[in-house]
Scaffold this motif. Structure first.
Motif, short mmCIF file in Angstrom:
data_model
loop_
_atom_site.label_atom_id
_atom_site.label_comp_id
_atom_site.label_asym_id
_atom_site.label_seq_id
_atom_site.Cartn_x
_atom_site.Cartn_y
_atom_site.Cartn_z
N GLU A 112 0.85 -1.19 0.00
CA GLU A 112 0.00 0.00 0.00
C GLU A 112 0.89 1.24 0.00
N SER A 113 0.74 2.08 -1.01
CA SER A 113 1.45 3.35 -1.03
C SER A 113 0.61 4.37 -1.77
N GLU A 114 0.84 5.62 -1.45
CA GLU A 114 0.09 6.71 -2.07
C GLU A 114 0.41 6.81 -3.55
N GLU A 115 1.66 6.57 -3.89
CA GLU A 115 2.08 6.64 -5.30
C GLU A 115 1.39 5.56 -6.13
N LYS A 118 -2.22 6.61 -6.73
CA LYS A 118 -2.30 7.72 -7.67
C LYS A 118 -2.09 7.25 -9.11
N ASN A 119 -1.19 6.29 -9.31
CA ASN A 119 -0.86 5.82 -10.66
C ASN A 119 -1.70 4.63 -11.10
N GLY A 120 -2.58 4.13 -10.27
CA GLY A 120 -3.41 2.98 -10.64
C GLY A 120 -2.63 1.68 -10.69
N LEU A 161 -2.28 -1.34 -13.85
CA LEU A 161 -1.07 -2.15 -13.85
C LEU A 161 -1.05 -3.02 -12.61
N VAL A 162 -0.69 -4.31 -12.78
CA VAL A 162 -0.49 -5.23 -11.67
C VAL A 162 0.98 -5.62 -11.66
#
Length: 176
Positions: A112-115, A118-120, A161-162
């Protein structure tokens, strides 16, 4: 007849010697005290989704244990990442090669990160645990580890993106 009578006599004397049982903490009837009046809650719990879930207290309880320690590490190499759609979301299937034989408790741990939000990006770390004793390295096929995770349609909203990360590499799959 004489054995039965003597066993019954010994059991009766032993049981009568246990007068401390009534005040003992082992006695289940002593686990909770008597009820006492408490003030009514001031806030309404009608909209609280966790209204019936008790608050966790650390170190409280008769059978409480400490939290387990996570000794897992990232897998040495991620070989395959496959995403299979399902009616309710998708199944992410990952294959990797451990550093040595005996790897167990394979799991995909979400990062889990904010980046990432934000980038999906939906990012996982492929983690395994190893035995405490030394094991052989063995062949690559004998060290192969597989794990899968089910992701709901709600979790896939906005994901483009995964990514699955190991120690040496990472594999990605983009949404078409």
């Amino acid at each position: 007849m004489q054995k039965t009578l003597s066993v019954l006599l010994v059991a009766t004397l032993t049981l009568s010697a246990c007068s401390g049982w009534r005040e003992s903490r082992v006695n289940p009837t002593n686990w909770f005290g008597s009820s006492t009046p408490a003030p009514a809650p001031t806030q309404t719990l009608a909209n609280d989704p966790n209204a019936l879930v008790p608050k966790q207290r650390e170190g409280a309880g008769l059978f409480s244990r400490p939290d387990p320690v996570d000794n897992s590490v990232a897998i040495a190499r991620v070989d395959e990442l496959r995403i299979d759609p399902t009616p309710g979301g998708a199944i992410i299937l990952v294959t990797g090669v451990a550093a040595r034989q005996g790897a167990y408790d394979a799991r995909l741990v979400r990062v889990e990160s904010e980046e990432n939000q934000k980038n999906g990006v939906l990012e996982y770390t492929f983690r395994v645990s190893y035995p405490a004793t030394a094991t052989n390295q063995g062949t690559e096929r004998s060290r192969q580890v597989l794990d899968a995770i089910n992701v709901s349609q709600d979790d896939l909203q906005g994901i483009r993106l995964v990514r699955v990360v190991g120690q040496e590499n990472a594999l990605e799959s983009r949404r078409r």
